[in-house]
Scaffold this motif. Structure first.
Motif, PDB file in Angstrom:
ATOM      1  N   SER A 331     -47.136 -12.287 159.085  1.00  0.00           N
ATOM      2  CA  SER A 331     -46.225 -11.279 158.542  1.00  0.00           C
ATOM      3  C   SER A 331     -45.944 -11.544 157.065  1.00  0.00           C
ATOM      4  O   SER A 331     -45.967 -10.628 156.231  1.00  0.00           O
ATOM      5  CB  SER A 331     -44.920 -11.286 159.338  1.00  0.00           C
ATOM      6  OG  SER A 331     -44.008 -10.339 158.826  1.00  0.00           O
ATOM      7  N   ALA A 332     -45.675 -12.800 156.710  1.00  0.00           N
ATOM      8  CA  ALA A 332     -45.423 -13.142 155.303  1.00  0.00           C
ATOM      9  C   ALA A 332     -46.610 -12.783 154.426  1.00  0.00           C
ATOM     10  O   ALA A 332     -46.458 -12.313 153.293  1.00  0.00           O
ATOM     11  CB  ALA A 332     -45.108 -14.631 155.182  1.00  0.00           C
ATOM     12  N   ASN A 333     -47.811 -12.985 154.957  1.00  0.00           N
ATOM     13  CA  ASN A 333     -49.028 -12.703 154.193  1.00  0.00           C
ATOM     14  C   ASN A 333     -49.277 -11.214 153.992  1.00  0.00           C
ATOM     15  O   ASN A 333     -50.074 -10.827 153.133  1.00  0.00           O
ATOM     16  CB  ASN A 333     -50.249 -13.299 154.910  1.00  0.00           C
ATOM     17  CG  ASN A 333     -50.322 -14.801 154.769  1.00  0.00           C
ATOM     18  OD1 ASN A 333     -49.569 -15.407 154.016  1.00  0.00           O
ATOM     19  ND2 ASN A 333     -51.248 -15.411 155.497  1.00  0.00           N
ATOM     20  N   THR A 334     -48.635 -10.374 154.797  1.00  0.00           N
ATOM     21  CA  THR A 334     -48.859  -8.929 154.718  1.00  0.00           C
ATOM     22  C   THR A 334     -47.560  -8.187 154.415  1.00  0.00           C
ATOM     23  O   THR A 334     -47.420  -7.019 154.764  1.00  0.00           O
ATOM     24  CB  THR A 334     -49.478  -8.403 156.031  1.00  0.00           C
ATOM     25  OG1 THR A 334     -48.650  -8.806 157.149  1.00  0.00           O
ATOM     26  CG2 THR A 334     -50.879  -8.952 156.235  1.00  0.00           C
ATOM     27  N   GLU A 341     -51.239  -2.917 149.264  1.00  0.00           N
ATOM     28  CA  GLU A 341     -52.132  -2.573 150.375  1.00  0.00           C
ATOM     29  C   GLU A 341     -52.360  -3.790 151.269  1.00  0.00           C
ATOM     30  O   GLU A 341     -53.486  -4.258 151.439  1.00  0.00           O
ATOM     31  CB  GLU A 341     -53.462  -2.034 149.843  1.00  0.00           C
ATOM     32  CG  GLU A 341     -53.316  -0.778 148.996  1.00  0.00           C
ATOM     33  CD  GLU A 341     -54.643  -0.251 148.484  1.00  0.00           C
ATOM     34  OE1 GLU A 341     -55.565  -1.085 148.254  1.00  0.00           O
ATOM     35  OE2 GLU A 341     -54.783   0.960 148.342  1.00  0.00           O
ATOM     36  N   PRO A 342     -51.285  -4.324 151.836  1.00  0.00           N
ATOM     37  CA  PRO A 342     -51.365  -5.614 152.552  1.00  0.00           C
ATOM     38  C   PRO A 342     -52.282  -5.603 153.764  1.00  0.00           C
ATOM     39  O   PRO A 342     -52.813  -6.646 154.130  1.00  0.00           O
ATOM     40  CB  PRO A 342     -49.917  -5.868 152.968  1.00  0.00           C
ATOM     41  CG  PRO A 342     -49.277  -4.511 153.006  1.00  0.00           C
ATOM     42  CD  PRO A 342     -49.922  -3.745 151.894  1.00  0.00           C
ATOM     43  N   GLY A 343     -52.470  -4.454 154.383  1.00  0.00           N
ATOM     44  CA  GLY A 343     -53.322  -4.404 155.560  1.00  0.00           C
ATOM     45  C   GLY A 343     -54.801  -4.320 155.252  1.00  0.00           C
ATOM     46  O   GLY A 343     -55.634  -4.516 156.137  1.00  0.00           O
ATOM     47  N   GLU A 344     -55.123  -4.043 153.991  1.00  0.00           N
ATOM     48  CA  GLU A 344     -56.518  -3.951 153.600  1.00  0.00           C
ATOM     49  C   GLU A 344     -57.111  -5.343 153.390  1.00  0.00           C
ATOM     50  O   GLU A 344     -56.428  -6.262 152.924  1.00  0.00           O
ATOM     51  CB  GLU A 344     -56.658  -3.132 152.310  1.00  0.00           C
ATOM     52  CG  GLU A 344     -56.208  -1.686 152.427  1.00  0.00           C
ATOM     53  CD  GLU A 344     -57.036  -0.919 153.427  1.00  0.00           C
ATOM     54  OE1 GLU A 344     -58.283  -1.059 153.395  1.00  0.00           O
ATOM     55  OE2 GLU A 344     -56.449  -0.199 154.261  1.00  0.00           O
TER      56      GLU A 344
END
Length: 429
Positions: A331-334, A341-344
């Motif tokens: 979660s922290a990373n995204t 665009e954290p999910g990309e």
């Protein structure tokens, strides 16, 4: 004051760390929670889940308020094995110590993972990768998790520890047993598996202790000798054989499985992004970025755990002294407040190492230089030898469903069988 469980912010419906969606993509559990309930209570895991990057960062960097001591002390040791592996020893694993004791243990262990030493090992990693690929290159399809990812990381570990063939099966088994035992404080094992796991684990500890004593006066540069010959200020051994054996156990797990998971996950991302795969194949300097972006988007270990040493508030939520917290690294990373665009999955990010896959602070992963170097080398050699390799679309994905450390068991891949003849076995990368 402890908040009654009935009044604690509750886990969102999608929070199921051992469910199919979470095993495939741990970050998928937190998209709504980060906004609605950034810190919530999991009654099943008996722990707080912390989701926002700023909160995760604050906990990781404040070892006085958030201790690691609870990570090993909660592991139940069966009575029949307590003499060999007492609870007091389990509390001395790296992830369950605070300074100053942790500082000394880390000082001794870190000498075996310095970047120059790891960089010097890369040609050997590549040579082993080629030899492994030689064994299946002509087949056109394989379960890459077992045949390559875990095989390569295990062989590298054996080289680092200076171990021979007679100890190979012990180290392969120890990897999974250690993860199962770590998880048993929250996810109890049933019989007869519990006794079987602990029996193997105790015998492995005795074997590793014997190796430590054999190398106390050695001159080798393997990690066992490096730790065995380290001296304290009084001139005696810096660490006991029992402690070193336990730390070697940690390395056997973290140094093989987590890197193997990262290699496998990278192949899944690359298969879904042929344009970025082509870019990495054309420019080998991009392979380290492939690994960094992979562990950002899908860290091999989705949580780090801590225990509150005082009453604190995190994002407005009252956490009582003694409560456990699981920090959701995926979660922290995204977290979109910090990542565009954290999910990309994008290997061209401006700061590729800006993530928490190796955690942060005093407990940042000791083996991260090895994981990074080995992951990049494994992918570079694999796609130079088998350039058409891709994950089989919609193939079943099998996991050992542990909430703290889910372990991928398979990765079906296929490639054009002509690749092997075109590249030639044993070609240097």
């Amino acid at each position: 004051m402890t908040t009654p469980i009935s009044e604690r912010p509750t886990a969102p419906p999608e929070f199921n760390p051992t469910g199919t969606a979470a095993l495939r993509d741990p970050a998928s559990m937190y998209m709504q929670a980060r906004t609605d309930n950034p810190v919530f209570w999991s009654p099943d895991l008996h722990t707080w889940i912390v989701t926002r990057r700023d909160d995760v960062d604050a906990v990781l960097m404040d070892w006085e308020s958030f201790s690691c001591l609870g990570n090993g002390g909660s592991i139940p040791v069966p009575e029949g094995f307590a003499e060999v592996v007492p609870s007091s020893l389990m509390s001395k694993i790296m992830i369950s110590m605070d300074p100053p004791e942790h500082t000394e243990a880390r000082r001794v262990a870190q000498r075996g993972f310095l970047k120059p030493a790891i960089d010097a090992l890369v040609p050997e990693i590549e040579a082993r990768a080629h030899r492994i690929i030689d064994g299946f290159a002509a087949s056109g399809a394989v379960d890459l998790m077992e045949e390559y990812c875990l095989e390569l990381t295990t062989q590298t570990l054996m080289a680092l520890l200076g171990l021979g063939d007679e100890d190979e099966q012990l180290m392969r088994t120890l990897r999974d047993d250690h993860f199962a035992i770590l998880a048993s404080g929250r996810e109890p094992m049933e019989e007869p598996r519990r006794t079987q796991v602990w029996d193997r684990y105790a015998r492995a500890q005795l074997r590793l202790r014997a190796l430590v004593e054999e190398r106390r006066e050695g001159s080798g540069n393997d990690i066992i000798t490096t730790m065995a010959t380290a001296r304290n200020r009084a001139g005696g051994p810096a660490l006991s054989a029992e402690r070193i054996a336990m730390h070697l156990t940690e390395f056997s797990a973290a140094g093989t499985d987590t890197t193997a998971q990262a290699i496998a996950n990278a192949i899944l991302f690359l298969s879904a992004s042929p344009e970025q795969l082509a870019q990495a194949q054309a420019d080998s300097s991009l392979w380290p970025r492939v690994i960094e972006e992979t562990v950002r988007r899908r860290p091999s270990a989705p949580f780090a755990s801590r225990q509150a040493t005082r009453d604190v508030k995190i994002s407005g939520v009252s956490v009582a002294k003694g409560d456990m917290l699981w920090l959701a690294l995926a979660s922290a990373n995204t977290d979109p407040s910090h990542v565009k665009e954290p999910g990309e999955w994008n290997i061209h990010r401006e700061n590729p190492e800006d993530h928490y896959a190796f955690t942060k602070g005093r407990h940042a992963c000791l083996g991260q230089p090895l994981g990074r170097a080995q992951g990049a080398a494994a992918l570079r050699v694999l796609f130079s030898r088998l350039p058409s390799l891709r994950a089989v679309p919609d193939a079943p994905q099998d996991f050992l469903p542990l909430a703290m450390l889910p372990i991928r068991r398979n990765l079906a891949v296929e490639w054009n069988s002509g690749d092997a003849q075109a590249q030639g076995p044993g070609q240097a990368s």
